[in-house]
Design a protein around this motif. Sequence first.
Motif: not given
Length: 865
Positions: A216-233
């Motif tokens: 979304t237009e309000w996403d920043d890199a940190n938003t996606i990194l947090l989701l990726l961290s949950q996915f990997f965990s």
Amino acid sequence: MPPRKERELLTSDEKVLLHLLSFVDIMGEDRAPFAITQQGISDATGLQRSHIPRIASRLEEKGYISTSTRYVQGSSRRRKTYTLTQKGAVAARAIFTSLMDEEVVVIMEDGEKKLFISDIPSVLGDSLSFFTILKNIRNGRLVIGTKGLVDFSDLAYKPHHFFGREEELRELREGLRGDVRLFLIQGIAGIGKSSLVSTAIGDIKQENNIFWHEITEWDDANTILLLLSQFFSEGGASMLSSYLKREKTPSLTEVSLIIRDSLKKLGSTVMVFDDLQNASGDVRNLLRLISMLIGEADLLHLIFLSRKALEDITPPGADRKMVREMKLSGLDSVAAGEILKERNISKEFWPDIIEKSGGHPLALELFSPSPDTPSGENVEQFIRKELMSTLDSGERELLFRIAIFRNGAIPSALHLNMRQMEQINNLIVRGLLTVIDGRYRTHQLIRSFILSRMGGDMKKRLHSAAASFFLSQPVPDSPKILEAIYHQMMAEDHYHAAHTIARFGPRLINDGFSGQLLELMEKFPEKDETTIPAHIERRFIDMKARIYSLKGQYDNALALYSREIELSDSTPSPMAFYHMADILYLQGNTDESLQYLNKGLEYISRGDAITLSRFELLFGKVFLRSGMYADALRYLNRCLRGFVSEGDMNSMMEAFQYIATIHSERGDFSRAEEFFRLSLNIATELQNAYMMARSYHNIAAVYHDSGRPQMAEEYFQRAFDIWRRMGAVRESAWAIFNISEVYIEQGMVGGAAVLLDQAEETLSFIGDKRGLSSVWKYRGKMHALQGNKEEAVKSFEKALSLLSGLKMPQTEAILEGEYGLSLLMLNDGRGEELISGAVEEMMGLGMGAQVERLKERAEDLRRSD
């Protein structure tokens, strides 16, 4: 032993007993490991947490386990824990031993093998623990790489119908099972990109981990990194999560290496990023780095969906066989007819609707068989003119209320009655709404249309209601606070948005949402006392400065702290001076740093012991950098007493590190080790893995400098192991090249060369010039030891060139001294000149201890000649 008849090899009771068998020796420990709590047992065994109490009660009745309430590592409260009794330990070992003779079929990528369970780890190279093997055997079969898969595809758009696109679907399926590693799928809004990919990955869920995120237009890199961290965990790779907790402003280059290692641990993975056209610059940079991994992470497939061209996301030099571009157009008449048939549209209307829609799937879902609709009208025009006329007032209101939520509407935020629930279901049936991740969403085309038609007063009212909902949560987390601020801003309620930021901003920064917070703060209108009162503005400035400092934008941060001091009239905050001094210290401007520290002392209120102690700690660090050890120790000992009085263990740990460094640089290695171990003890107590590794690393340096190479290697290795597990890429590389120095000095140049190559690869990728300088310094020492003067000179010159411009005079002086020593070893006359220059520089920087050490080493070399 005949195979068991159950679907799973282990019963629930056996899973718990075997898990607890690993923790039979912990009764004497002060704090229990998390693994023996209810949640810890659930995480390890795969059993639902709600079932654990019942299983535990059953095992306790049998005398197999005992229950107690204890403090748990990493937690400040007591929790219920479970341990095996002696009887339970005997029973668990008996189960384990009996299972080793079970014969199972192991299914791997290269075929099937029939193995005894006891032989599986050796055949697989110890890639799985025995317990992981046991809990994943079903019906006498163990499938490697298909159990414990992580599935985030619930976040994907689910099409109501999917017809046609046989060729695209075949191409996508074959590519995901073949050599295509990066798909770039382009098409206009609503053309069916998400439906195509969602349908394709439905066929491979049993073989792959699936990550899906709609940008979304309000996403920043940190938003996606947090989701990726949950996915990997969830897949057992927690390195990214640990890194993000430690680094509030993560380095994208470090992150890409952690993602690479996490993907290797997860195995086959498909990652889908939808609506790439919304990506901000930092998001595109992150995705560009991830796309570069297709050449390293062998089991990764990436899919990018966008309304616009995607050329810049393809990694440079990528093998074109690994990249597939697809551009979707409208459906053909056969597939379009299937959708209209499913909708019970009379066949006589098909040609007209297909012509007007151009085969656009969303239009086919929405078009009514109206002969009045002009031919050639595109989808967006149709939605603008015709969509709302088919809805009753209640349905229109619900769509308006849902459209203002930027990430979908939580049902509880809508306060729906029975009639409205029926209307919601009707909208879902008609394809105007979908439910993703428990939230109501509408297609982006429809949402954009609704928002463009919404009146200003209605928009403000709905956004205000949404903000109130998020702030009314019992304990609003950071994402909900950000949502509340967003809705307050959209409602033009800047006054309350400013107060929400002032109240929760520090928490958002600490939780890693500094980028999104800064974006919201920068959208405020010009200063107006009715919008941002003076005391709130000062807090805004302080938070912005903190964010800039975290991002390494020191000049911006200094300007803001200066502005904060100007606005403070006669009583500025001492912490503004402290932060300015800290930034100047980081930049190497020690004189200016001391000036601001002394100025800040004037404004510390009487009795504010903790602020005074922080100032004293920074005084100590500045004096240490300046080589003024007596002053540094005086201030560090003062702050240490203050931290002890306040019970501030984290600051005590930091103070011990700097006191130890002083003793080490003075050559008092026993005292240095003593203080580093005090820091290590606190880090162990607080379960601070990063500081444990830092302590091990510094203790190793003490052992190295005091002539104990074997101990140095062991402790460097301990630091490396911890940092590597955490995903601390830079620190891991530093430990590697320090181990190489130990090898070089022991004459093990072959092993050192391999380690230096590993370190250089990592440090080059993340752009750490200081670390790379050390790599080339050690290469220079290695070549000097081998008598290779030409390569030694080249290596040292490379090391010095990497340091130029980094404003690190102490490091440059030490490097120049090492260069001189190596040339002295090679009987090159320039060595004396370099050593003399290094001594002069060190004396000017107050590095007396290093000067004495350099002179001693030079004298030893002269004697050896």
